[in-house]
Design a protein around this motif. Structure first.
Motif, short mmCIF file in Angstrom:
data_model
loop_
_atom_site.label_atom_id
_atom_site.label_comp_id
_atom_site.label_asym_id
_atom_site.label_seq_id
_atom_site.Cartn_x
_atom_site.Cartn_y
_atom_site.Cartn_z
N HIS A 79 0.71 -1.11 -0.06
CA HIS A 79 0.18 -0.18 -0.03
C HIS A 79 0.78 1.31 0.28
CE1 HIS A 79 -3.92 -1.74 0.36
NE2 HIS A 79 -3.29 -2.89 1.14
N GLU A 80 0.49 2.30 -0.68
CA GLU A 80 1.02 3.65 -0.74
C GLU A 80 0.73 4.39 0.60
OE1 GLU A 80 1.33 7.66 -3.27
OE2 GLU A 80 0.12 5.98 -3.95
N ILE A 81 1.62 4.38 1.44
CA ILE A 81 1.36 5.32 2.91
C ILE A 81 1.79 6.74 2.56
CG2 ILE A 81 1.86 5.26 5.13
CD1 ILE A 81 2.37 2.18 5.03
N ALA A 82 0.81 7.57 2.38
CA ALA A 82 1.25 8.86 1.93
C ALA A 82 1.83 9.63 3.13
CB ALA A 82 -0.08 9.43 1.66
N ASP A 98 -7.06 20.82 6.23
CA ASP A 98 -6.74 20.95 4.76
C ASP A 98 -5.62 20.11 4.28
OD1 ASP A 98 -8.95 22.75 4.74
OD2 ASP A 98 -7.50 24.45 4.88
N ALA A 99 -4.34 20.00 5.05
CA ALA A 99 -3.30 19.20 4.84
C ALA A 99 -3.57 17.87 4.66
CB ALA A 99 -2.30 19.46 5.93
N PHE A 100 -4.74 17.00 5.84
CA PHE A 100 -4.89 15.85 5.46
C PHE A 100 -5.85 15.75 4.17
CE2 PHE A 100 -7.97 12.27 6.92
CZ PHE A 100 -6.78 11.47 7.20
N ALA A 101 -6.86 16.63 3.76
CA ALA A 101 -7.58 16.37 2.69
C ALA A 101 -6.73 16.47 1.45
CB ALA A 101 -8.40 17.36 2.60
N ALA A 102 -5.57 17.19 1.48
CA ALA A 102 -4.79 17.39 0.23
C ALA A 102 -3.98 16.17 0.11
CB ALA A 102 -3.68 18.61 0.54
N LEU A 103 -3.93 15.29 0.87
CA LEU A 103 -3.14 13.83 0.79
C LEU A 103 -4.12 12.92 -0.44
CD1 LEU A 103 -2.12 12.75 4.14
CD2 LEU A 103 -0.72 13.55 2.47
N ASN A 104 -5.33 13.34 -0.59
CA ASN A 104 -6.10 12.61 -1.59
C ASN A 104 -6.12 11.07 -1.27
OD1 ASN A 104 -7.53 12.30 -3.96
ND2 ASN A 104 -6.03 12.22 -5.23
N LEU A 105 -6.43 10.69 -0.32
CA LEU A 105 -6.37 9.44 0.24
C LEU A 105 -7.70 8.50 -0.10
CD1 LEU A 105 -5.38 9.98 3.74
CD2 LEU A 105 -4.02 9.50 2.04
N ASP A 155 -14.27 12.56 6.94
CA ASP A 155 -14.78 12.26 5.63
C ASP A 155 -13.98 12.69 4.50
OD1 ASP A 155 -17.25 12.10 7.15
OD2 ASP A 155 -17.98 14.18 6.67
N ALA A 156 -12.58 12.95 4.81
CA ALA A 156 -11.81 13.11 3.76
C ALA A 156 -11.35 12.04 2.98
CB ALA A 156 -10.56 13.98 4.10
N PRO A 157 -11.07 10.79 3.39
CA PRO A 157 -10.62 9.84 2.77
C PRO A 157 -11.86 9.19 1.77
CG PRO A 157 -9.58 9.64 4.83
CD PRO A 157 -10.66 10.62 4.73
N LYS A 158 -11.76 8.71 0.80
CA LYS A 158 -12.89 8.24 -0.33
C LYS A 158 -13.58 7.07 0.41
CE LYS A 158 -10.54 9.39 -4.49
NZ LYS A 158 -9.14 9.77 -3.90
N ARG A 159 -12.82 6.25 1.32
CA ARG A 159 -13.35 5.21 1.85
C ARG A 159 -13.59 5.32 3.48
NH1 ARG A 159 -10.93 -0.31 -0.46
NH2 ARG A 159 -11.84 -1.19 1.63
#
Length: 301
Positions: free
Chosen positions: A24-27, A73-80, A98-102
């Motif tokens: 897995h890509e751990i951002a 904002d920094a967490f959302a910018a990771l596009n998880l 709510d930021a990560p897709k899943r």
């Protein structure tokens, strides 16, 4: 899958390593900030922080995130695709949940809805539960109230210590989170019946109340070592109990029934097997008693 990992103590390390080894890509890895530790009070990173550095991963250590919009904002910018949370130690606000897709998936060390809260591993042993386990849960704003994705149970035996159970659940959690990410199982709401809470422990929780029955006290010894540790006071010293055994006996609770550390309780007696004075090494009871008098008839506080 692109993920963030959020955890701090030893419990979370196997999951971090399993996710990394699975490709897995751990951002980013979020952990509690380094804290002063040891005699020199040097700033020391937590176990997950150290493991992440060993794996060459980016580490973020915000002191708080709940109301810090820059952190949101920094967490959302990771596009998880997802975030994996395991004993992180900070409450995540809705924008981060709510930021990560899943969403944010939590590795919780109990069979929810039993033992929501801060100390589920200790609570299961203290209560005399026959089993514990791990639940993978999709997080929401309530305290461990989110829908469940996967569960796996493991037995608690009569000799199971908190460290043994901790390590077993840690490995189960690492295995289950890989399945949850790979299979994307349907979420099941937690039942309303059977909800219990495991409160955060304090040092005073380790002081033994001899009016309890011997079985409850023996479970406390297994559940609360190494932290906060179980103890009593005698001759002005706080003595830690590291191992104990239930035996027959009766008397005034807290009274020594013989010269070899058998203590009367509210029902039955507790044989103290391993003890430790402040600043000294832990010893088996026979060696301990050669240097510290605990005669028959003495009362332990």
């Amino acid at each position: 899958m692109r993920i963030a990992f959020m955890g701090s103590p030893d419990f979370a390390v196997p999951a971090l390593r399993a996710l990394h080894d699975a490709g897995h890509e751990i951002a980013a890895v979020y952990t509690q900030p380094p804290r002063p530790a040891g005699r020199g009070h040097r700033e020391t990173p937590c176990p997950v922080h150290r493991a992440a550095l060993d794996l060459g991963l980016e580490v973020r250590t915000p002191a708080r995130v709940k109301r810090d919009i820059t952190q949101h904002d920094a967490f959302a910018a990771l596009n998880l695709d997802a975030a994996v949370v395991a004993a992180y130690g900070l409450i995540l606000p809705k924008p981060m949940l709510d930021a990560p897709k899943r969403g944010c998936l939590n590795i919780h060390a109990s069979l929810l809805p039993r033992w929501r809260g801060a100390a589920p591993i200790h609570a299961a042993i203290l209560a005399g539960d026959a089993e514990s386990g791990v639940t993978i849960m999709r997080m929401e704003e309530g305290l461990d109230t989110g829908p469940m994705l996967l569960k796996e149970a493991t037995p608690i035996g009569p000799d199971t210590t908190v460290q043994v159970l901790h390590d077993a659940l840690s490995e189960i959690g690492a295995r289950l989170i890989l399945r949850a990410l790979a299979e994307d199982p349907p979420a099941t709401p937690q039942p309303e019946a059977g909800v219990t809470y495991a409160a955060k422990l304090t040092k005073e929780d380790g002081r033994l109340d001899w009016s309890l029955d011997a079985a409850a006290l023996e479970r406390r010894v297994r559940a609360l070592n190494p932290w906060p540790g179980t103890f009593f006071v005698h001759s002005g010293e706080q003595i830690r109990i590291l191992a104990a055994r239930i035996e027959p006996g009766s008397g005034t609770p807290g009274t020594l029934l013989d010269d070899t550390a058998l203590v009367a309780t509210g029902s039955g007696a507790l044989r103290l097997l391993r003890l430790q004075r402040p600043g000294r090494a832990a010893m088996d009871a026979d060696a301990f008693l050669r240097g510290f008098a605990m005669p028959r008839g003495a009362a332990l506080d």
